[in-house]
Design a protein around this motif. Structure first.
Motif, short mmCIF file in Angstrom:
data_model
loop_
_atom_site.label_atom_id
_atom_site.label_comp_id
_atom_site.label_asym_id
_atom_site.label_seq_id
_atom_site.Cartn_x
_atom_site.Cartn_y
_atom_site.Cartn_z
N TYR A 26 0.80 -1.22 0.00
CA TYR A 26 0.00 0.00 0.00
C TYR A 26 0.84 1.28 0.00
O TYR A 26 0.32 2.34 -0.33
N PHE A 27 2.10 1.18 0.38
CA PHE A 27 2.98 2.33 0.44
C PHE A 27 4.26 2.03 -0.34
O PHE A 27 5.30 1.72 0.23
N ASP A 31 6.51 6.49 -3.74
CA ASP A 31 5.59 7.52 -3.22
C ASP A 31 5.79 7.66 -1.71
O ASP A 31 4.90 7.34 -0.91
N GLN A 33 5.84 10.26 0.25
CA GLN A 33 5.01 11.26 0.92
C GLN A 33 3.70 10.66 1.42
O GLN A 33 3.17 11.06 2.45
N LYS A 34 3.19 9.68 0.71
CA LYS A 34 1.93 9.02 1.09
C LYS A 34 2.03 8.42 2.48
O LYS A 34 1.15 8.63 3.33
N SER A 64 -6.53 4.15 1.49
CA SER A 64 -7.02 5.34 0.78
C SER A 64 -7.73 6.29 1.73
O SER A 64 -7.52 7.52 1.67
N VAL A 67 -5.13 7.97 4.03
CA VAL A 67 -4.39 9.00 3.31
C VAL A 67 -5.26 10.25 3.15
O VAL A 67 -4.81 11.38 3.37
N TYR A 68 -6.52 10.05 2.79
CA TYR A 68 -7.44 11.19 2.64
C TYR A 68 -7.60 11.93 3.96
O TYR A 68 -7.50 13.16 4.01
N ASN A 71 -4.38 13.82 4.93
CA ASN A 71 -4.25 15.07 4.16
C ASN A 71 -5.21 16.13 4.68
O ASN A 71 -4.86 17.30 4.79
#
Length: 166
Positions: A26-27, A31, A33-34, A64, A67-68, A71
């Motif tokens: 998943y990471f 990427d 930063q995710k 997901s 992460v949302y 952010n």
């Protein structure tokens, strides 16, 4: 992962990426930063526990969502995604109100082009001034202060409040 490059989480946490690393699918390492933002908001241990408690087929959706939310928390530390949802709900309400106003305006325009049918309640004490011969019946009733529940226009079942008519 056990291959060439550790996943973004193992890279950030400076540890060896095991073959069964729960973060690797998943990471990805391309990427970083995710994972960094998810780690900053939730912590690696908490994310690991959450993922382990979920069936494998639900983990990608959970990541997901994390992460949302991470952010959103970075943009708005107090409300996170709830602030974004509230903002969008307010926009929907405003747009619904604008739609209702537009529909009322359309209905008023339609009413101007149709004859009105007025039903009066059975009330012998109610006295109306006689209509002058040169008045349009519809405009007379719309301009005078009749209770709105008594206005019944032939082509519409909607109740039109007299304050909506210009």
């Amino acid at each position: 992962m056990g291959g060439n490059s550790p996943c973004a989480s193992c890279k950030l946490l400076r540890r060896r990426c095991a073959r069964d690393c729960i973060f690797a699918p998943y990471f990805p390492s391309d990427d970083p930063q995710k994972f960094a933002i998810v780690h900053k908001v939730f912590g690696a241990s908490n994310v690991s526990k959450m993922l382990q408690e979920l069936p494998v087929q639900q983990r990608a959706d959970a990541v997901s969502s994390l992460v949302y939310e991470a952010n959103a928390r970075m943009r708005d530390p107090v409300y996170g995604c709830v602030g974004a949802i509230s903002y969008l709900q307010n926009q929907v309400s405003e747009l619904q109100m604008q739609l209702a106003v537009a529909q009322a305006e359309i209905l008023c325009i339609q009413m101007q082009n149709e004859p009105a049918v007025v039903t009066m309640p059975p009330n012998p004490q109610l006295e109306l001034d006689p209509l002058p011969p040169h008045h349009n019946h519809k405009s007379y009733f719309l301009q005078n202060e009749l209770p709105h529940q008594y206005l019944n226009f032939a082509s519409s079942s909607n109740v039109i409040h007299h304050d909506m008519v210009s």
